[in-house]
Scaffold this motif. Structure first.
Motif: not given
Length: 210
Positions: A59-65, A157-165, A167-174
């Motif tokens: 549930l905590g991971l879902l909340a972070v997501s 979870a770390d791989v998702l944070l470093i990779g996917v997150i 990428h998502v943040m950079l796309e949001a900034v763009r």
């Protein structure tokens, strides 16, 4: 200025307002981190590590997501997306670290010997950060199957944070920067010569009479 509104670029703002925005971008995540760390050290943790703990971790991971999704939307709509992205990452990172540190601490208290040495709350944070950074000093390591499974869970979870997150943040900034350039969206006649645009005054000019 609210999200979704396009204002002047950060570099074009008066120095005082620019400093105020930078200070707020640093202060808000700092206060959030201080609050999370304070809660981590003050909240009683006397429950055994069991199904309820695993459920709490999920549930905590879902909340972070969910927090990440909300922060990403805020970044893309912010008038200053780069600053907002820094705030977003600074809020997500300590949440993830303390979530797994709590799991490791409860696991060691419930099943002594799950790690190569007993973990205090600070030790649990230290071990979580070493796993996240892949430093691997070797002074603390998981010994039981449950502990190793939890560590694998964190690695994913770390791989998702470093990779996917990232990428998502950079796309949001763009997208946020793109909104600054074209706040109203692309114009249907953009790129056409002025003489070819419908409704252009040149189309109604009959020219000089013979």
């Amino acid at each position: 200025m609210g999200d979704g509104m396009v204002g002047p670029d950060l570099q074009d703002l008066p120095r005082r307002k620019r400093r105020r925005l930078l200070l707020r971008a640093l202060l808000r995540p700092l206060l959030t981190t201080v609050g999370l760390v304070t809660a981590y050290y003050l909240i009683p943790m006397d429950k055994p590590y069991g199904a309820a703990t695993v459920l709490g971790l999920v549930l905590g991971l879902l909340a972070v997501s969910a927090l990440l999704v909300w922060q990403t939307r805020s970044v893309s709509r912010s008038p200053y997306p780069r600053l907002r992205a820094v705030e977003a990452l600074a809020a997500v990172f300590p949440s993830l670290i303390l979530l797994f540190a709590t799991s490791y601490f409860l696991l060691e208290r419930s099943q002594s010997g799950s790690f190569t040495e007993s973990l205090s709350r600070t030790d649990a944070v230290y071990f979580t950060v070493t796993v996240f950074s892949t430093v691997g000093f070797g002074d603390i390591a998981p010994r039981t199957g449950v502990a190793r499974t939890t560590v694998v869970f964190q690695m994913l979870a770390d791989v998702l944070l470093i990779g996917v997150i990232a990428h998502v943040m950079l796309e949001a900034v763009r997208r946020g920067l793109d909104r600054r350039v074209r706040p109203g969206g692309p114009q249907p006649d953009a790129g056409l010569p002025s003489s070819d645009r419908p409704g252009d005054p040149a189309d109604d000019d009959p020219g000089p009479s013979a």
